[in-house]
Motif scaffolding. Structure first.
Motif, short mmCIF file in Angstrom:
data_model
loop_
_atom_site.label_atom_id
_atom_site.label_comp_id
_atom_site.label_asym_id
_atom_site.label_seq_id
_atom_site.Cartn_x
_atom_site.Cartn_y
_atom_site.Cartn_z
N ASP A 42 0.86 -1.19 0.00
CA ASP A 42 0.00 0.00 0.00
C ASP A 42 0.89 1.24 0.00
O ASP A 42 2.08 1.18 0.30
CB ASP A 42 -0.95 -0.01 1.21
CG ASP A 42 -0.20 -0.02 2.53
OD1 ASP A 42 0.13 1.06 3.04
OD2 ASP A 42 0.08 -1.14 3.03
N ARG A 43 0.35 2.36 -0.40
CA ARG A 43 1.13 3.60 -0.57
C ARG A 43 1.88 3.96 0.72
O ARG A 43 3.05 4.35 0.67
CB ARG A 43 0.19 4.72 -1.00
CG ARG A 43 0.84 6.06 -1.23
CD ARG A 43 1.99 6.13 -2.21
NE ARG A 43 1.80 5.46 -3.46
CZ ARG A 43 2.76 5.15 -4.31
NH1 ARG A 43 4.01 5.44 -4.04
NH2 ARG A 43 2.52 4.54 -5.44
N GLU A 44 1.25 3.84 1.87
CA GLU A 44 1.90 4.18 3.14
C GLU A 44 3.10 3.27 3.40
O GLU A 44 4.16 3.74 3.83
CB GLU A 44 0.89 4.08 4.29
CG GLU A 44 1.44 4.53 5.62
CD GLU A 44 0.41 4.49 6.73
OE1 GLU A 44 0.80 4.18 7.86
OE2 GLU A 44 -0.77 4.78 6.46
N ALA A 45 2.95 1.98 3.15
CA ALA A 45 4.05 1.03 3.37
C ALA A 45 5.21 1.31 2.42
O ALA A 45 6.38 1.22 2.82
CB ALA A 45 3.55 -0.39 3.20
N ILE A 46 4.90 1.63 1.17
CA ILE A 46 5.96 1.94 0.20
C ILE A 46 6.70 3.20 0.64
O ILE A 46 7.94 3.24 0.64
CB ILE A 46 5.37 2.09 -1.22
CG1 ILE A 46 4.88 0.74 -1.71
CG2 ILE A 46 6.40 2.70 -2.17
CD1 ILE A 46 4.09 0.79 -3.01
N ASN A 47 5.97 4.23 1.02
CA ASN A 47 6.61 5.47 1.48
C ASN A 47 7.47 5.22 2.71
O ASN A 47 8.56 5.78 2.83
CB ASN A 47 5.55 6.54 1.77
CG ASN A 47 4.91 7.07 0.50
OD1 ASN A 47 5.46 6.96 -0.59
ND2 ASN A 47 3.73 7.65 0.65
N SER A 48 7.00 4.38 3.61
CA SER A 48 7.75 4.04 4.81
C SER A 48 9.04 3.29 4.46
O SER A 48 10.11 3.57 5.00
CB SER A 48 6.89 3.21 5.75
OG SER A 48 7.60 2.88 6.91
N PHE A 49 8.94 2.33 3.53
CA PHE A 49 10.11 1.57 3.09
C PHE A 49 11.16 2.52 2.51
O PHE A 49 12.34 2.44 2.84
CB PHE A 49 9.71 0.53 2.05
CG PHE A 49 10.85 -0.34 1.60
CD1 PHE A 49 11.14 -1.52 2.25
CD2 PHE A 49 11.64 0.03 0.51
CE1 PHE A 49 12.20 -2.32 1.84
CE2 PHE A 49 12.69 -0.76 0.09
CZ PHE A 49 12.98 -1.94 0.76
N ILE A 50 10.72 3.42 1.67
CA ILE A 50 11.64 4.36 1.02
C ILE A 50 12.26 5.30 2.06
O ILE A 50 13.45 5.63 1.98
CB ILE A 50 10.92 5.13 -0.10
CG1 ILE A 50 10.60 4.14 -1.24
CG2 ILE A 50 11.74 6.31 -0.61
CD1 ILE A 50 9.62 4.67 -2.26
#
Length: 77
Positions: free
Chosen positions: A20-28
């Motif tokens: 999900d967008r939040e998880a991707i942003n967090s990973f980055i």
């Protein structure tokens, strides 16, 4: 013929990561590549994730554009 949408969310799914967008942003936000470091040599990948990324790049697979996008996003100035 199968048509598959290769986007960043699907790449994260392929890598077995939350997509999900939040998880991707967090990973980055939590991961980065050093100057000159190759994406596939980063310590945060599992062996299977590293293998997928390496094979996709070598085969010039449909994933290459998204892998290159992820590479760019992980390079912080």
């Amino acid at each position: 013929m199968e048509v598959f949408n290769h986007n960043l969310e699907n790449l994260f799914q392929q890598l077995g990561l939350p997509s999900d967008r939040e998880a991707i942003n967090s990973f980055i936000a939590d991961h980065h590549l050093e100057s000159g470091e190759d994406l596939t040599s980063a310590a945060f990948w599992s062996a299977s994730q590293k293998q997928f990324l390496e094979e996709a790049k070598l085969q010039d697979a449909d994933w290459v554009e998204q892998i290159d996008t992820l590479d760019t996003l992980l390079r912080k100035d």
